[in-house]
Design a protein around this motif. Structure first.
Motif, PDB file in Angstrom:
ATOM      1  N   TYR A  87      42.036  -4.039 -38.942  1.00  0.00           N
ATOM      2  CA  TYR A  87      41.646  -5.195 -39.723  1.00  0.00           C
ATOM      3  C   TYR A  87      43.065  -5.365 -40.394  1.00  0.00           C
ATOM      4  CZ  TYR A  87      40.984  -9.549 -42.854  1.00  0.00           C
ATOM      5  OH  TYR A  87      41.490 -10.678 -44.006  1.00  0.00           O
ATOM      6  N   LEU A  88      44.038  -6.136 -39.981  1.00  0.00           N
ATOM      7  CA  LEU A  88      45.548  -5.709 -40.357  1.00  0.00           C
ATOM      8  C   LEU A  88      45.836  -7.204 -40.838  1.00  0.00           C
ATOM      9  CD1 LEU A  88      47.115  -4.038 -37.543  1.00  0.00           C
ATOM     10  CD2 LEU A  88      46.095  -2.698 -39.214  1.00  0.00           C
ATOM     11  N   GLY A  89      46.647  -7.435 -41.935  1.00  0.00           N
ATOM     12  CA  GLY A  89      47.644  -8.657 -42.417  1.00  0.00           C
ATOM     13  C   GLY A  89      48.948  -8.477 -42.478  1.00  0.00           C
ATOM     14  N   VAL A  90      49.323  -9.562 -42.178  1.00  0.00           N
ATOM     15  CA  VAL A  90      51.099  -9.525 -42.217  1.00  0.00           C
ATOM     16  C   VAL A  90      51.897 -10.470 -43.274  1.00  0.00           C
ATOM     17  CG1 VAL A  90      53.113 -10.209 -41.033  1.00  0.00           C
ATOM     18  CG2 VAL A  90      51.347  -8.698 -39.947  1.00  0.00           C
ATOM     19  N   GLU A  91      51.985 -10.229 -44.609  1.00  0.00           N
ATOM     20  CA  GLU A  91      52.212 -10.442 -45.477  1.00  0.00           C
ATOM     21  C   GLU A  91      53.768 -10.867 -45.891  1.00  0.00           C
ATOM     22  OE1 GLU A  91      51.218 -12.830 -47.761  1.00  0.00           O
ATOM     23  OE2 GLU A  91      49.051 -12.086 -47.372  1.00  0.00           O
ATOM     24  N   GLY A  92      54.517 -11.814 -46.944  1.00  0.00           N
ATOM     25  CA  GLY A  92      56.252 -12.352 -47.623  1.00  0.00           C
ATOM     26  C   GLY A  92      55.878 -13.621 -47.159  1.00  0.00           C
ATOM     27  N   ILE A  93      57.470 -13.341 -48.096  1.00  0.00           N
ATOM     28  CA  ILE A  93      57.884 -15.141 -48.633  1.00  0.00           C
ATOM     29  C   ILE A  93      57.618 -15.511 -47.251  1.00  0.00           C
ATOM     30  CG2 ILE A  93      58.616 -14.058 -50.749  1.00  0.00           C
ATOM     31  CD1 ILE A  93      61.024 -14.374 -49.035  1.00  0.00           C
ATOM     32  N   ASP A  94      57.568 -17.696 -47.236  1.00  0.00           N
ATOM     33  CA  ASP A  94      57.581 -18.463 -46.600  1.00  0.00           C
ATOM     34  C   ASP A  94      59.155 -18.161 -45.701  1.00  0.00           C
ATOM     35  OD1 ASP A  94      55.400 -19.102 -47.724  1.00  0.00           O
ATOM     36  OD2 ASP A  94      56.130 -20.798 -47.023  1.00  0.00           O
ATOM     37  N   GLY A  95      58.869 -17.869 -44.955  1.00  0.00           N
ATOM     38  CA  GLY A  95      60.985 -18.130 -43.803  1.00  0.00           C
ATOM     39  C   GLY A  95      61.327 -16.614 -43.470  1.00  0.00           C
ATOM     40  N   VAL A  96      59.593 -15.953 -44.092  1.00  0.00           N
ATOM     41  CA  VAL A  96      60.630 -14.297 -43.493  1.00  0.00           C
ATOM     42  C   VAL A  96      60.199 -14.284 -41.396  1.00  0.00           C
ATOM     43  CG1 VAL A  96      60.547 -12.775 -45.391  1.00  0.00           C
ATOM     44  CG2 VAL A  96      58.315 -12.665 -43.846  1.00  0.00           C
ATOM     45  N   GLY A  97      59.260 -14.918 -41.069  1.00  0.00           N
ATOM     46  CA  GLY A  97      58.871 -14.604 -40.017  1.00  0.00           C
ATOM     47  C   GLY A  97      57.806 -14.467 -39.740  1.00  0.00           C
ATOM     48  N   LYS A  98      56.671 -14.158 -39.992  1.00  0.00           N
ATOM     49  CA  LYS A  98      55.147 -14.264 -40.520  1.00  0.00           C
ATOM     50  C   LYS A  98      54.207 -14.686 -39.028  1.00  0.00           C
ATOM     51  CE  LYS A  98      54.052 -15.729 -44.198  1.00  0.00           C
ATOM     52  NZ  LYS A  98      55.123 -16.113 -44.798  1.00  0.00           N
ATOM     53  N   SER A  99      54.742 -15.587 -39.220  1.00  0.00           N
ATOM     54  CA  SER A  99      53.671 -15.898 -37.890  1.00  0.00           C
ATOM     55  C   SER A  99      54.443 -15.779 -36.530  1.00  0.00           C
ATOM     56  CB  SER A  99      53.734 -18.005 -37.892  1.00  0.00           C
ATOM     57  OG  SER A  99      53.344 -18.436 -39.057  1.00  0.00           O
ATOM     58  N   SER A 100      55.413 -15.408 -36.640  1.00  0.00           N
ATOM     59  CA  SER A 100      56.155 -15.350 -35.467  1.00  0.00           C
ATOM     60  C   SER A 100      55.813 -13.405 -35.019  1.00  0.00           C
ATOM     61  CB  SER A 100      57.506 -15.468 -35.296  1.00  0.00           C
ATOM     62  OG  SER A 100      58.094 -16.999 -35.326  1.00  0.00           O
ATOM     63  N   VAL A 101      56.269 -13.082 -35.808  1.00  0.00           N
ATOM     64  CA  VAL A 101      55.510 -11.827 -35.973  1.00  0.00           C
ATOM     65  C   VAL A 101      54.199 -11.806 -35.839  1.00  0.00           C
ATOM     66  CG1 VAL A 101      55.820  -9.231 -37.257  1.00  0.00           C
ATOM     67  CG2 VAL A 101      57.329 -10.671 -37.297  1.00  0.00           C
ATOM     68  N   VAL A 102      53.305 -12.492 -35.973  1.00  0.00           N
ATOM     69  CA  VAL A 102      51.993 -11.896 -36.089  1.00  0.00           C
ATOM     70  C   VAL A 102      51.622 -12.343 -34.514  1.00  0.00           C
ATOM     71  CG1 VAL A 102      49.075 -12.754 -36.179  1.00  0.00           C
ATOM     72  CG2 VAL A 102      50.963 -11.952 -38.459  1.00  0.00           C
ATOM     73  N   ASN A 103      52.425 -12.914 -34.080  1.00  0.00           N
ATOM     74  CA  ASN A 103      52.448 -14.214 -32.023  1.00  0.00           C
ATOM     75  C   ASN A 103      52.910 -12.932 -31.498  1.00  0.00           C
ATOM     76  OD1 ASN A 103      51.113 -16.533 -32.956  1.00  0.00           O
ATOM     77  ND2 ASN A 103      52.844 -17.156 -32.919  1.00  0.00           N
ATOM     78  N   LEU A 104      53.614 -12.270 -31.607  1.00  0.00           N
ATOM     79  CA  LEU A 104      54.129 -11.056 -31.604  1.00  0.00           C
ATOM     80  C   LEU A 104      53.181  -9.812 -31.124  1.00  0.00           C
ATOM     81  CD1 LEU A 104      58.548 -11.321 -32.178  1.00  0.00           C
ATOM     82  CD2 LEU A 104      57.251 -11.862 -29.413  1.00  0.00           C
ATOM     83  N   ALA A 105      53.310  -9.021 -32.089  1.00  0.00           N
ATOM     84  CA  ALA A 105      52.084  -8.277 -31.908  1.00  0.00           C
ATOM     85  C   ALA A 105      51.076  -8.477 -31.502  1.00  0.00           C
ATOM     86  CB  ALA A 105      51.745  -7.471 -34.231  1.00  0.00           C
ATOM     87  N   ALA A 106      50.843  -9.487 -31.446  1.00  0.00           N
ATOM     88  CA  ALA A 106      48.977 -10.084 -30.658  1.00  0.00           C
ATOM     89  C   ALA A 106      49.236  -9.651 -29.511  1.00  0.00           C
ATOM     90  CB  ALA A 106      48.475 -11.162 -31.287  1.00  0.00           C
TER      91      ALA A 106
END
Length: 194
Positions: free
Chosen positions: A4-23
């Motif tokens: 179970y891995l979480g990706v965090e950071g302030i708004d605008g750092v690209g979390k959603s894109s990183v999660v989608n790419l990593a998946a």
């Protein structure tokens, strides 16, 4: 049970894109991946508009519990979450809520094995808050990460990402996940600060 891995950071750092790419990258390697995004329920999304950080924290925690209750952790090799309980600690404390109170509120929440915090200035096209507030949240992430490592069995990995694109960040997360799943890629540990 997988990771179970979480990706965090302030708004605008690209979390959603990183999660989608990593998946996507993990699936290419034959792994079963479940992605989660917070907030995901109506109450969580509505709380984004509220002014009271304590009420927001309660709503986001309920949202998180309901979301994670629907995840089949046994079926996935990796559960990858776009935000975790760490967001509540960082954002709501930056808005004035007491960090210790927020921490106690998160005790019953399922915890990730690892949280990757993308540390960088927000990307211009993704920023939703003013820069001063985001800097305050960024500092709260550091404080919250220290508390979490003291209180819970959660590993925090900082990704210093100022000069990295989203693909590079996703590749780091994928390499670390595969290493943890006993499928080593030989990623140097110094690339992921712990």
């Amino acid at each position: 049970m997988g990771l179970y891995l979480g990706v965090e950071g302030i708004d605008g750092v690209g979390k959603s894109s990183v999660v989608n790419l990593a998946a996507e990258f993990l699936e290419i390697h034959g792994l079963e991946v479940t992605t989660v995004r917070e907030p995901s329920t109506d109450i969580g999304r509505e709380a984004l508009e509220w002014d009271d950080p304590y009420l927001q924290a309660l709503a986001f925690t309920l949202d998180r519990m309901l979301t994670l209750k629907r995840v089949d952790f046994e079926a996935a090799d990796v559960v990858l979450s776009d935000r975790t309980f760490l967001s509540t600690l960082a954002y709501q404390s930056a808005l004035g809520a007491d960090m210790r109170w927020l921490l106690e509120l998160q005790r019953p929440v399922p915890k990730p094995d690892v949280v990757y915090i993308i540390d960088r200035e927000p990307l211009a096209e993704d920023a939703t808050f003013d820069k001063e507030f985001l800097e305050r949240v960024r500092n709260r992430y550091r404080e919250a990460a220290r508390l979490i490592e003291e209180e819970f069995d959660v590993e925090i990995k900082w990704i210093e990402a100022e000069d990295m694109d989203k693909e590079e960040i996703a590749e780091l997360i994928v390499a670390d996940a595969r290493r943890r799943l006993d499928d080593p890629l030989g990623i140097p540990d110094d690339l992921l600060e712990g």
